[in-house]
Design an enzyme around this catalytic site. Structure first.
Site, short mmCIF file in Angstrom:
data_model
loop_
_atom_site.label_atom_id
_atom_site.label_comp_id
_atom_site.label_asym_id
_atom_site.label_seq_id
_atom_site.Cartn_x
_atom_site.Cartn_y
_atom_site.Cartn_z
N LYS A 255 0.85 -1.19 0.00
CA LYS A 255 0.00 0.00 0.00
C LYS A 255 0.89 1.24 0.00
O LYS A 255 1.65 1.46 0.93
CB LYS A 255 -0.92 0.03 1.23
N ASP A 260 -2.65 10.43 3.02
CA ASP A 260 -4.04 10.03 3.22
C ASP A 260 -4.78 11.08 4.04
O ASP A 260 -4.71 11.09 5.26
CB ASP A 260 -4.08 8.66 3.94
N LYS A 267 -10.22 13.26 7.36
CA LYS A 267 -9.75 13.00 8.73
C LYS A 267 -9.71 14.30 9.52
O LYS A 267 -9.58 15.38 8.95
CB LYS A 267 -8.32 12.43 8.67
N ASP A 278 1.67 6.77 5.23
CA ASP A 278 0.68 5.77 4.84
C ASP A 278 1.15 4.96 3.62
O ASP A 278 0.38 4.22 3.03
CB ASP A 278 -0.66 6.46 4.58
N ASP A 337 -12.12 7.12 3.31
CA ASP A 337 -10.91 6.97 4.13
C ASP A 337 -10.50 5.50 4.27
O ASP A 337 -9.41 5.21 4.75
CB ASP A 337 -11.16 7.60 5.51
N GLU A 339 -9.31 3.67 2.09
CA GLU A 339 -8.80 3.69 0.72
C GLU A 339 -7.73 2.65 0.46
O GLU A 339 -7.54 2.21 -0.67
CB GLU A 339 -8.25 5.09 0.39
N ARG A 341 -7.50 -0.48 1.20
CA ARG A 341 -8.02 -1.75 0.68
C ARG A 341 -8.45 -1.63 -0.77
O ARG A 341 -8.41 -2.59 -1.53
CB ARG A 341 -9.15 -2.25 1.60
N1 BES Z 1 -4.16 4.89 6.77
C1 BES Z 1 -5.30 4.68 7.58
C2 BES Z 1 -5.04 3.76 8.75
C3 BES Z 1 -4.10 4.28 9.80
C4 BES Z 1 -4.59 5.07 10.83
C5 BES Z 1 -2.77 3.97 9.79
C6 BES Z 1 -3.74 5.53 11.80
C7 BES Z 1 -1.92 4.44 10.76
C8 BES Z 1 -2.40 5.21 11.77
C9 BES Z 1 -6.41 4.07 6.74
O1 BES Z 1 -6.44 4.45 5.41
C10 BES Z 1 -7.70 4.50 7.35
O2 BES Z 1 -7.97 5.66 7.34
N2 BES Z 1 -8.47 3.56 7.86
C11 BES Z 1 -9.71 3.85 8.49
C12 BES Z 1 -10.69 2.82 8.07
C13 BES Z 1 -12.12 3.14 8.44
C14 BES Z 1 -12.60 4.36 7.68
C15 BES Z 1 -12.99 1.96 8.11
C16 BES Z 1 -9.47 3.81 10.00
O3 BES Z 1 -8.66 2.99 10.45
O4 BES Z 1 -10.07 4.59 10.69
ZN ZN Z 2 -4.70 5.06 4.59
MN MN Z 3 -7.57 6.23 5.12
#
Ligand code: BES
Ligand code: ZN
Ligand code: MN
Length: 491
Positions: A255, A260, A267, A278, A337, A339, A341
């Site tokens: 990834k 992000d 966010k 990210d 967010d 994204e 996956r």
């Molecule tokens: N890149 C983030 C996950 C992340 C968060 C990595 C904090 C490192 C530190 C990912 O893209 C994300 O935003 N995931 C969301 C998923 C949710 C919207 C289902 C999350 O983890 O909140």
């Molecule tokens: Zn992300």
């Molecule tokens: Mn995200």
């Protein structure tokens, strides 16, 4: 950092000497102690230094010693000198004197094997890593002074030979750390791709696909993530052909979300700057390929990186959009967010379809939920195959990277079933968020043996987690994957 091997201690500023618990000097150390009339023993007897890993004690003006000062370095229990203990010894020796003003550190590894002496040098290189290219001013006393480490060993040739593959691994880790630490205005998808393309000098074959080519392949879930960004999305493909011609490759998929913001599902401001890292999964894949190529690993391997920037914009994808993935499955984008996956769905499908690999391992800073589940010191392993997962876990223990196996139970599949498309990109609120993310990815593996490493907890360290890992970008998983390949597919 210059790493040299020497057969004996000549005049030295600082000589680091290992001490095992409880205050047991190795051979050369105890000779030094005798010559000085017990100066080292006396120094140890006065304080709390007993030789535990992490302890150090500086002893000045030891009579009869060729060094100006002797640094006693706790090396832990004498009957457990494994790779990690040797690395901790080297890393801790360096850390104790890096700001001392001395330029050369001599480390006594004469009681260790030449392979272990090489590992001491490797550890120092990893420990001495800093990302300081953007600092134009620094307090002079905060700048490390050591620029050369001399490791004392009985067999110079053997130590040098043993350092060669370790240097390739350190190169991979350090390259990955640099990528992770770079800010997103510098490291955007095309710049990441350029840096990968430059790795052809190592013997890797590199291809870069742009948006038009991915459009033709139907990679709409990946492209949808990048469509709100001014920066063009890229797919980088690295090939290392060190194995038999035609042998199925091992595949690593990363990834690479260079930033992000969350997209339209934006966010909060606080902590958003962290999302420059990210792309830690893509960095780890790149570092692994560098290690494999650098040490001429006897395997075929491919690394595939999905490189995008997730931005809110008039052209950004919306919550509720339905996109058609390369696999043909339709995806309802509930949350822009989620994204990572979406990027990996197309990257995984592309990888299995094009390369028919022996297995696929994807790496991603995929979910905040992984941090909630495991804390900041463990990454998660999700896998449909014990044959893939177990060597990862075994290798990780040898290199000191913590992984924990997680379940991917079919009962949670219903949480990612969409009412209007084949699958949706979020699960059931926050429940099992890392697991539903893994289940989503699994739908794009086409049944190929696969493991998903969620490295969200460990890709970045706010404080140094071990003697060979400074704070900042970790380069996490490069060492594990390199070791897994070596122990399982080259042995
Ligand atoms: N890149 C983030 C996950 C992340 C968060 C990595 C904090 C490192 C530190 C990912 O893209 C994300 O935003 N995931 C969301 C998923 C949710 C919207 C289902 C999350 O983890 O909140
Ligand atoms: Zn992300
Ligand atoms: Mn995200």
């Amino acid at each position: 950092m210059k790493i040299e091997f020497v057969a004996a201690v000549d005049a030295a500023e600082i000589l680091a000497v290992p001490v095992h618990e409880d205050r047991v000097l190795a051979d050369s150390g105890s000779k030094l102690d005798e010559q000085s009339g017990g100066a080292l023993t006396r120094a140890m007897s006065k304080g709390r230094f007993v030789g535990k890993a992490g302890q150090t004690l500086m002893v000045a003006a030891v009579s009869g010693a060729k060094a100006e000062s002797i640094l006693l370095v706790g090396a832990g229990s004498a009957d457990k000198i494994d790779d990690l203990a040797v690395e901790a010894f080297g890393g801790n020796a360096y850390a104790a004197v890096k700001l001392s003003g001395a330029e050369v550190l001599t480390i006594d590894a004469s009681n260790l094997s030449p392979e272990q002496a090489a590992r001491v040098g490797f550890a120092v290189r990893l420990a001495a890593y800093r990302f300081d290219k953007y600092r134009t001013t620094q307090k002079p006393d905060k700048i490390p002074s050591i620029n050369t480490v001399r490791v004392v060993t009985s067999d110079l040739r053997a130590a040098e030979a043993a350092l060669e593959p370790l240097t390739a691994v350190a190169d991979g880790v350090i390259f990955a750390r640099d990528l992770v630490s770079e800010p997103a205005n510098v490291l955007y998808p095309a710049e990441f791709a350029r840096r990968v393309k430059a790795l052809e000098s190592l013997g890797l074959e590199v291809e870069i696909l742009g948006e038009a080519e991915m459009e033709k392949l139907g990679m709409r879930t990946l492209l949808g993530v990048g469509q709100g960004s001014r920066r063009e999305s890229q797919l980088a493909i690295m090939k290392w052909n060190g194995g038999e011609a035609g042998a199925q490759p091992l595949a690593f998929v990363g990834k690479g979300v260079c930033f992000d913001t969350g997209g339209i599902s934006i966010k909060p401001a606080e902590g958003m700057e962290d999302m420059k890292w990210d792309m830690g999964g893509a960095a780890a894949v790149t570092g692994t390929m560098i290690a494999l190529a650098g040490r001429k690993a006897k395997v075929n391997a491919v690394g595939v990186l999905g490189l995008v920037e997730n931005m809110p914009d008039g052209n950004a994808q919306r919550p509720g959009d339905v996109v058609v993935s390369m696999s043909g499955q339709t995806v309802e984008v509930i949350n822009t967010d989620a994204e990572g996956r979406l990027v990996l769905a197309d990257a995984l499908w592309y990888t299995q379809e094009r390369f028919k690999p022996k297995f696929m391992i994807d790496l991603a800073t995929l979910t905040g939920a992984m941090i909630v589940a495991l804390g900041l010191d463990y990454a998660g392993v999700f896998s449909n195959s014990d044959e893939v997962a177990e060597p990862i876990l075994a290798a990780s223990k040898k290199v000191g990277e913590n992984f924990w196996r997680m379940p991917i139970p079919a009962i949670y599949e219903q949480h990612i079933d969409s009412k209007i498309a084949d699958v949706k990109n979020t699960g059931n609120g926050r429940a099992g968020g890392s697991i539903t993310a893994a289940l989503f990815l699994q739908r794009f593996t086409n049944g190929v043996p696969w493991a998903h490493l969620d490295i969200a907890p460990t890709a970045w360290a706010n404080k140094s987690p071990s003697p060979t890992v400074p704070e900042g970008g970790v380069g996490f998983a490069v060492r594990t994957l390199d070791r897994m390949v070596a122990d399982t597919y080259e042995a």
